[in-house]
Design a protein around this motif. Sequence first.
Motif, PDB file in Angstrom:
ATOM      1  N   ILE A  88       0.947   8.192  -5.957  1.00  0.00           N
ATOM      2  CA  ILE A  88       1.778   7.021  -5.662  1.00  0.00           C
ATOM      3  C   ILE A  88       3.194   7.277  -6.169  1.00  0.00           C
ATOM      4  O   ILE A  88       3.397   8.114  -7.040  1.00  0.00           O
ATOM      5  CB  ILE A  88       1.200   5.716  -6.270  1.00  0.00           C
ATOM      6  CG1 ILE A  88       1.193   5.764  -7.798  1.00  0.00           C
ATOM      7  CG2 ILE A  88      -0.196   5.449  -5.730  1.00  0.00           C
ATOM      8  CD1 ILE A  88       0.801   4.439  -8.448  1.00  0.00           C
ATOM      9  N   ASP A  89       4.158   6.578  -5.599  1.00  0.00           N
ATOM     10  CA  ASP A  89       5.560   6.827  -5.929  1.00  0.00           C
ATOM     11  C   ASP A  89       6.025   6.006  -7.131  1.00  0.00           C
ATOM     12  O   ASP A  89       5.525   4.897  -7.380  1.00  0.00           O
ATOM     13  CB  ASP A  89       6.444   6.504  -4.726  1.00  0.00           C
ATOM     14  CG  ASP A  89       7.823   7.131  -4.850  1.00  0.00           C
ATOM     15  OD1 ASP A  89       7.973   8.308  -4.464  1.00  0.00           O
ATOM     16  OD2 ASP A  89       8.748   6.461  -5.353  1.00  0.00           O
ATOM     17  N   GLY A  90       7.018   6.541  -7.844  1.00  0.00           N
ATOM     18  CA  GLY A  90       7.601   5.826  -8.977  1.00  0.00           C
ATOM     19  C   GLY A  90       8.232   4.503  -8.588  1.00  0.00           C
ATOM     20  O   GLY A  90       8.406   3.612  -9.426  1.00  0.00           O
ATOM     21  N   LEU A  91       8.560   4.343  -7.315  1.00  0.00           N
ATOM     22  CA  LEU A  91       9.093   3.093  -6.785  1.00  0.00           C
ATOM     23  C   LEU A  91       8.190   1.907  -7.125  1.00  0.00           C
ATOM     24  O   LEU A  91       8.664   0.787  -7.360  1.00  0.00           O
ATOM     25  CB  LEU A  91       9.192   3.245  -5.256  1.00  0.00           C
ATOM     26  CG  LEU A  91      10.107   2.349  -4.438  1.00  0.00           C
ATOM     27  CD1 LEU A  91      11.551   2.524  -4.885  1.00  0.00           C
ATOM     28  CD2 LEU A  91       9.980   2.704  -2.951  1.00  0.00           C
ATOM     29  N   SER A  99       2.312  -1.011  -9.210  1.00  0.00           N
ATOM     30  CA  SER A  99       1.596   0.234  -9.526  1.00  0.00           C
ATOM     31  C   SER A  99       0.091   0.115  -9.309  1.00  0.00           C
ATOM     32  O   SER A  99      -0.529   0.960  -8.658  1.00  0.00           O
ATOM     33  CB  SER A  99       1.881   0.648 -10.977  1.00  0.00           C
ATOM     34  OG  SER A  99       3.255   0.845 -11.187  1.00  0.00           O
ATOM     35  N   GLU A 100      -0.512  -0.932  -9.866  1.00  0.00           N
ATOM     36  CA  GLU A 100      -1.970  -1.076  -9.787  1.00  0.00           C
ATOM     37  C   GLU A 100      -2.437  -1.230  -8.336  1.00  0.00           C
ATOM     38  O   GLU A 100      -3.416  -0.621  -7.917  1.00  0.00           O
ATOM     39  CB  GLU A 100      -2.431  -2.279 -10.621  1.00  0.00           C
ATOM     40  CG  GLU A 100      -2.214  -2.131 -12.119  1.00  0.00           C
ATOM     41  CD  GLU A 100      -3.166  -1.159 -12.792  1.00  0.00           C
ATOM     42  OE1 GLU A 100      -4.098  -0.652 -12.123  1.00  0.00           O
ATOM     43  OE2 GLU A 100      -2.986  -0.898 -14.002  1.00  0.00           O
ATOM     44  N   GLY A 101      -1.730  -2.049  -7.568  1.00  0.00           N
ATOM     45  CA  GLY A 101      -2.122  -2.265  -6.178  1.00  0.00           C
ATOM     46  C   GLY A 101      -1.985  -1.014  -5.335  1.00  0.00           C
ATOM     47  O   GLY A 101      -2.850  -0.711  -4.499  1.00  0.00           O
ATOM     48  N   ALA A 102      -0.900  -0.272  -5.556  1.00  0.00           N
ATOM     49  CA  ALA A 102      -0.682   0.970  -4.794  1.00  0.00           C
ATOM     50  C   ALA A 102      -1.775   1.987  -5.096  1.00  0.00           C
ATOM     51  O   ALA A 102      -2.331   2.618  -4.187  1.00  0.00           O
ATOM     52  CB  ALA A 102       0.694   1.543  -5.116  1.00  0.00           C
TER      53      ALA A 102
END
Length: 319
Positions: A66-69, A76-79
């Motif tokens: 996943i990206d730092g974006l 973060s958790e959802g991605a």
Amino acid sequence: MEAAPPLFSFGVVADVQYADAEDGYDFSGCQRRYYRQSLTLLRNAVEAWVAERPPLNFVLQLGDSIDGLNARRGESEGALARVLAVLRRLPVPVHHAWGNHELYNFSRARLAASGLSSRPAGAAAGPPAGACHAYHFSPALPFRVVLLDAYELSTLGREPDSPRYRQSLRLLREKNPNDNLNSPAGLQEPQFVEFNGGFGQAQLDWFNEVLKLSDENQEKVIVTGHLPIHPDASDGVSLAWDYQDALSVMHSHQCVVCFLAGHLHLGGYCLDSHGIHHLTLEGVIETPPESNAFGTIYVYKDKMILKGRGRVSDRVMHF
């Protein structure tokens, strides 16, 4: 006469860097990044792997899932949940390298408790147990796969008051006097930027012992980690801080046949002076929606055959 089947096979994918966001560009403003589309490309890869006959033995996800974006957007958790949901469709284990983008989103402690903590039961852990995301396993005789933690030395994902953070920052500042620690401008050793990291001496000592045993058992070893360790399979910047030490360990043994990495989205390849193949996989994140970037590697007693898709080229790597 029918050709002998491979001893085993596995999927490879790198730098998915998914985010539920509009397309953007890399730090230079040159390479387009397809944040949302990357999840669709990962689904395409999973569908292709599920259809493989005979079935794959495992998949290597080479880091930056996943990206730092996502961290800046509070997503973060959802991605991560969406990426892991796609990978869970695979009927085989997925081995995850940790990259800088995982560490932009999560602490190491959180990663160790997440679906990206992929050490299988019975696999030998790296040093010290529980802290370093390194391990090895044997998918088929006489082969061994070693997954290394390229950010054991890093300021990313660590508490600023921790000893390892302070040690990593001290090393980084010794090598990089720039105000922006992600800038390699003017550096004699341009790999010393904050978005890279290192293996550290304890992990390299452990790695040396693993390879010593593999030599004794006449095994062939495939090594993997997020960061490339050979300049000719990289761009000179996107390398592990202590890549030369890692190369020295591998070159002091007979058993290593290949090193697989991600991180450099353009990809790279070289055959080094000791006959080790260094393959840096092209990144999904910079792959246009009509293409793809993944591969399947078929392992025989005397070679590995990479069947690439999209931006990843076919390749035969003889031992």
